[in-house]
Design a protein around this motif. Sequence first.
Motif, mmCIF file in Angstrom:
data_model
loop_
_atom_site.group_PDB
_atom_site.id
_atom_site.type_symbol
_atom_site.label_atom_id
_atom_site.label_comp_id
_atom_site.label_asym_id
_atom_site.label_seq_id
_atom_site.Cartn_x
_atom_site.Cartn_y
_atom_site.Cartn_z
ATOM 1 N N SER A 1 5.022 43.689 -1.160
ATOM 2 C CA SER A 1 3.854 42.884 -1.509
ATOM 3 C C SER A 1 4.142 41.981 -2.702
ATOM 4 O O SER A 1 3.835 40.779 -2.684
ATOM 5 C CB SER A 1 2.674 43.810 -1.821
ATOM 6 N N SER B 1 6.696 39.178 -1.833
ATOM 7 C CA SER B 1 6.078 38.073 -1.099
ATOM 8 C C SER B 1 5.256 37.189 -2.026
ATOM 9 O O SER B 1 5.361 35.954 -1.990
ATOM 10 C CB SER B 1 5.187 38.640 0.012
ATOM 11 N N HIS C 1 -4.025 38.838 -8.417
ATOM 12 C CA HIS C 1 -2.749 38.134 -8.285
ATOM 13 C C HIS C 1 -2.580 37.055 -9.349
ATOM 14 O O HIS C 1 -1.502 36.897 -9.935
ATOM 15 C CB HIS C 1 -2.639 37.507 -6.897
#
Length: 207
Positions: A23, A26, A114
Motif C-alpha cells: 500500500s 503504491s 495519505h
Amino acid sequence: MTRARETSATVVIVDDDDGVRLSLESLLEVAGYTTVTHASAESFLDSDWPGGPACVLLDLRMPGLGGIDAHHQIRNRDAELPVIFLTGHADVPAAVQALKQGAYDFFEKTGFDHGQLLERIESAMAQHRQRLAHRQEEQALQSRLLTLSERERQVACLAARGMPNKIIGQELGISERTVEVHRGRVMRKLALRSAADLVRLERFLDD
C-alpha cells in the motif's frame, strides 16, 4: 515530473506486513518517490542504503529486531537519515520516546491520512537534503584546505581569530606585506569573499 523525482528522493519502507508495504509503495510511487521495501529491520540494515536524499518508514513492532533497536543502529551508522515510525495506537508512547531519541516523526498506520503522511515525508526529505548539502560543502572545504601551504594555514588561523595583519606578521616573524600576500592566496584558494567568511572557518583551521 514531481519534485521527488527531480531530486532522486528515496523512501525506504521497513514493515513485516505485506499489505502495508504494498500500500505504501503504491502511494509513494504515484507521488513520485523511488521506493525500496524490506520485510524486516535486519534486511534493511544489511542492504545498501540510498546515497541521496532519503527517508525511512520504520515499523515500530516487528518480529526479530524491533523498530526501536533498529533505529539505534540506523543512528549509529548515519545519524542524519530521517526515520518516521509507523505505529499502532497502543504504541504511541513508545513512538514519543523514539522522538526523544532522534526519530524524525511517527505516524499511526490505522486509517492514516495519505496527504498528511506525504507532507511529513517531504518535510523529512527537505531536512535530509539540507544536511547532505551541508556535508558536501564541508567536504569541499576540507579539500580546499589541503591546498594551503603551511605558512598560508598559519596566517589563515591567526586571521580567523580576528588578528590584524601587522600582529600576524609579528607573531610569525614576517613582514606585514608578506602576510597580505599569504592572506590573499588563502582567500582565493578557499573561495572566500570577505574577512567574515574567514572568521567562520576558524574551527576547521584549528583541526
